[in-house]
Design an enzyme around this catalytic site. Structure first.
Site, PDB file in Angstrom:
ATOM      1  N   HIS A  10      -9.799   1.407   4.148  1.00  0.00           N
ATOM      2  CA  HIS A  10      -8.563   1.558   4.921  1.00  0.00           C
ATOM      3  C   HIS A  10      -8.837   2.518   6.086  1.00  0.00           C
ATOM      4  O   HIS A  10      -9.607   3.471   5.942  1.00  0.00           O
ATOM      5  CB  HIS A  10      -7.443   2.092   4.024  1.00  0.00           C
ATOM      6  CG  HIS A  10      -6.115   2.071   4.717  1.00  0.00           C
ATOM      7  ND1 HIS A  10      -5.753   3.036   5.619  1.00  0.00           N
ATOM      8  CD2 HIS A  10      -5.100   1.169   4.683  1.00  0.00           C
ATOM      9  CE1 HIS A  10      -4.553   2.734   6.103  1.00  0.00           C
ATOM     10  NE2 HIS A  10      -4.133   1.609   5.550  1.00  0.00           N
ATOM     11  N   LYS A  37       0.127   4.254  -0.416  1.00  0.00           N
ATOM     12  CA  LYS A  37      -0.521   5.467   0.106  1.00  0.00           C
ATOM     13  C   LYS A  37      -0.172   6.654  -0.796  1.00  0.00           C
ATOM     14  O   LYS A  37      -0.003   6.475  -1.998  1.00  0.00           O
ATOM     15  CB  LYS A  37      -0.122   5.699   1.573  1.00  0.00           C
ATOM     16  CG  LYS A  37      -0.336   4.442   2.422  1.00  0.00           C
ATOM     17  CD  LYS A  37      -0.200   4.664   3.897  1.00  0.00           C
ATOM     18  CE  LYS A  37      -0.428   3.341   4.627  1.00  0.00           C
ATOM     19  NZ  LYS A  37      -0.425   3.477   6.078  1.00  0.00           N
ATOM     20  N   GLU A  66      -7.270   4.911   7.262  1.00  0.00           N
ATOM     21  CA  GLU A  66      -7.039   6.336   6.968  1.00  0.00           C
ATOM     22  C   GLU A  66      -8.227   6.937   6.217  1.00  0.00           C
ATOM     23  O   GLU A  66      -8.572   8.100   6.411  1.00  0.00           O
ATOM     24  CB  GLU A  66      -5.726   6.494   6.174  1.00  0.00           C
ATOM     25  CG  GLU A  66      -4.523   6.232   7.078  1.00  0.00           C
ATOM     26  CD  GLU A  66      -3.308   5.646   6.386  1.00  0.00           C
ATOM     27  OE1 GLU A  66      -3.210   5.710   5.145  1.00  0.00           O
ATOM     28  OE2 GLU A  66      -2.441   5.108   7.111  1.00  0.00           O
ATOM     29  N   ASN A 123       0.868  -1.178   0.000  1.00  0.00           N
ATOM     30  CA  ASN A 123       0.000   0.000   0.000  1.00  0.00           C
ATOM     31  C   ASN A 123       0.902   1.222   0.000  1.00  0.00           C
ATOM     32  O   ASN A 123       1.451   1.593   1.034  1.00  0.00           O
ATOM     33  CB  ASN A 123      -0.911  -0.023   1.241  1.00  0.00           C
ATOM     34  CG  ASN A 123      -1.791   1.211   1.326  1.00  0.00           C
ATOM     35  OD1 ASN A 123      -1.879   1.990   0.374  1.00  0.00           O
ATOM     36  ND2 ASN A 123      -2.442   1.399   2.466  1.00  0.00           N
ATOM     37  N   SER A 132       2.799  -2.156  10.396  1.00  0.00           N
ATOM     38  CA  SER A 132       4.242  -2.233  10.617  1.00  0.00           C
ATOM     39  C   SER A 132       4.871  -3.590  10.267  1.00  0.00           C
ATOM     40  O   SER A 132       5.803  -4.034  10.936  1.00  0.00           O
ATOM     41  CB  SER A 132       4.582  -1.827  12.051  1.00  0.00           C
ATOM     42  OG  SER A 132       4.144  -0.498  12.292  1.00  0.00           O
ATOM     43  N   GLU A 187      -6.160  -4.666  10.262  1.00  0.00           N
ATOM     44  CA  GLU A 187      -5.098  -3.703  10.540  1.00  0.00           C
ATOM     45  C   GLU A 187      -5.414  -2.939  11.813  1.00  0.00           C
ATOM     46  O   GLU A 187      -6.180  -1.958  11.782  1.00  0.00           O
ATOM     47  CB  GLU A 187      -4.983  -2.700   9.387  1.00  0.00           C
ATOM     48  CG  GLU A 187      -4.662  -3.337   8.058  1.00  0.00           C
ATOM     49  CD  GLU A 187      -4.052  -2.308   7.112  1.00  0.00           C
ATOM     50  OE1 GLU A 187      -2.896  -2.496   6.733  1.00  0.00           O
ATOM     51  OE2 GLU A 187      -4.713  -1.318   6.779  1.00  0.00           O
ATOM     52  N   GLY A 193       1.914   2.310  10.793  1.00  0.00           N
ATOM     53  CA  GLY A 193       2.902   3.380  10.673  1.00  0.00           C
ATOM     54  C   GLY A 193       3.548   3.769  11.995  1.00  0.00           C
ATOM     55  O   GLY A 193       4.192   4.810  12.092  1.00  0.00           O
TER      56      GLY A 193
HETATM   57  P1  PGA Z   1       2.365   0.325   7.691  1.00  0.00           P
HETATM   58  O1  PGA Z   1       0.947   0.578   7.002  1.00  0.00           O
HETATM   59  O2  PGA Z   1       2.899  -0.984   7.154  1.00  0.00           O
HETATM   60  O3  PGA Z   1       3.210   1.500   7.295  1.00  0.00           O
HETATM   61  O4  PGA Z   1       2.126   0.233   9.156  1.00  0.00           O
HETATM   62  C1  PGA Z   1       0.044  -0.479   6.793  1.00  0.00           C
HETATM   63  C2  PGA Z   1      -1.216   0.036   6.139  1.00  0.00           C
HETATM   64  O5  PGA Z   1      -1.688   1.123   6.521  1.00  0.00           O
HETATM   65  O6  PGA Z   1      -1.780  -0.593   5.232  1.00  0.00           O
END
Ligand code: PGA
Length: 253
Positions: free
Chosen positions: A97, A11, A99, A9, A215, A169, A175
């Site tokens: 997601h 982003k 976000e 992903n 992560s 998630e 993140g």
């Molecule tokens: P990350 O993000 O691996 O940077 O924690 C995962 C995601 O939001 O899909």
């Protein structure tokens, strides 16, 4: 055997040129995938066509959008419909997601509409769910995720639900460099599967891939993916680094 999926992903990261060069590196990396292994790249909308072209000769590599509209078509400036994605040859789409839920106010019901559009255009949705830290600290994560599944997915028929991929998630692990422990991930994945089993029966629940996100990196992927109900990962930060993502793909079981 369930599909095992390493999903990137990106982003809102990388320029077009950086994205193309990352994909070119990954396409030429020496990775031997098993029959049920897939790598999926969720790239920004303007890069979809380039990404599809760059991965054209890799039959186990697929391209995903990071979002689609909950409307079919019409006067929705700035939106991108599932039908548009289909017309480009996009095969997967992230839906819900955290976000998108948090910063763009996407509700479980809106996500149900997005899922319907993806399925009607033969795009595989990767449905994201997961709880915030306060919910985990109150030990209410199981009920919270169950409600996300119920409100967004449970209107789907058996034939439809087997076409989706789920990504668990936990928001507190996205993140942050903090991953759920292997036990926490396995426990939630088993819970999600049991909820699916109650609603759709065991044979269906056993077929649905459930990815872990939060992560994931080269150094922890093998351990996380090793759990019985974890079928790969949805990876943000580490998917932007070729050497990291190669190892993550190789960690699929
Ligand atoms: P990350 O993000 O691996 O940077 O924690 C995962 C995601 O939001 O899909």
């Amino acid at each position: 055997m369930r599909n095992q999926i390493a999903a990137a992903n990106w982003k809102m990261n990388l320029t077009y040129q950086q994205g193309m060069s990352l994909l070119q590196t990954l396409v030429s990396a020496d990775i031997s995938l098993k029959k049920n292994h897939k790598a999926v790249f969720s790239v920004p909308f303007p890069y979809l066509e380039m990404a599809i072209a760059t991965t054209r000769n890799k039959e186990d590599y697929f391209i995903a959008a990071q979002n689609c509209s909950d409307k079919k078509s019409g006067a929705y400036t700035g939106e991108v419909s599932a039908e548009m994605l289909k017309s480009l040859g996009v095969q997967y789409c992230l839906v819900g997601h955290s976000e998108r839920r948090e910063y763009f106010g996407e509700s479980n019901l809106m996500l149900a509409d997005k899922l319907n559009f993806c399925l009607s255009f033969d795009i595989t949705p990767i449905f994201c769910c997961g709880e915030a830290l306060v919910t985990r600290e109150a030990n209410k994560q199981n009920g919270y995720v169950e409600q996300q599944l119920r409100e967004s997915l449970f209107h789907l028929s058996k034939d439809e639900i087997i076409k989706i991929v789920i990504a668990y998630e936990p928001i507190w692990a996205i993140g942050t460099g903090k991953t759920a422990s292997t036990e926490q991930a396995q426990e939630m994945h088993a819970h999600i599967r049991s909820v699916l089993k109650k609603q759709y029966g065991e044979p269906i629940a056993e077929q649905i891939s459930i990815l872990y996100g939060g992560s994931v990196k080269a150094s922890n992927a093998k351990e996380i993916f090793g759990s019985k109900d974890v079928d790969g990962g949805l990876v943000g930060g580490a998917s932007l680094i070729a050497t990291e993502f190669v190892e993550i793909i190789k960690a699929l079981k």
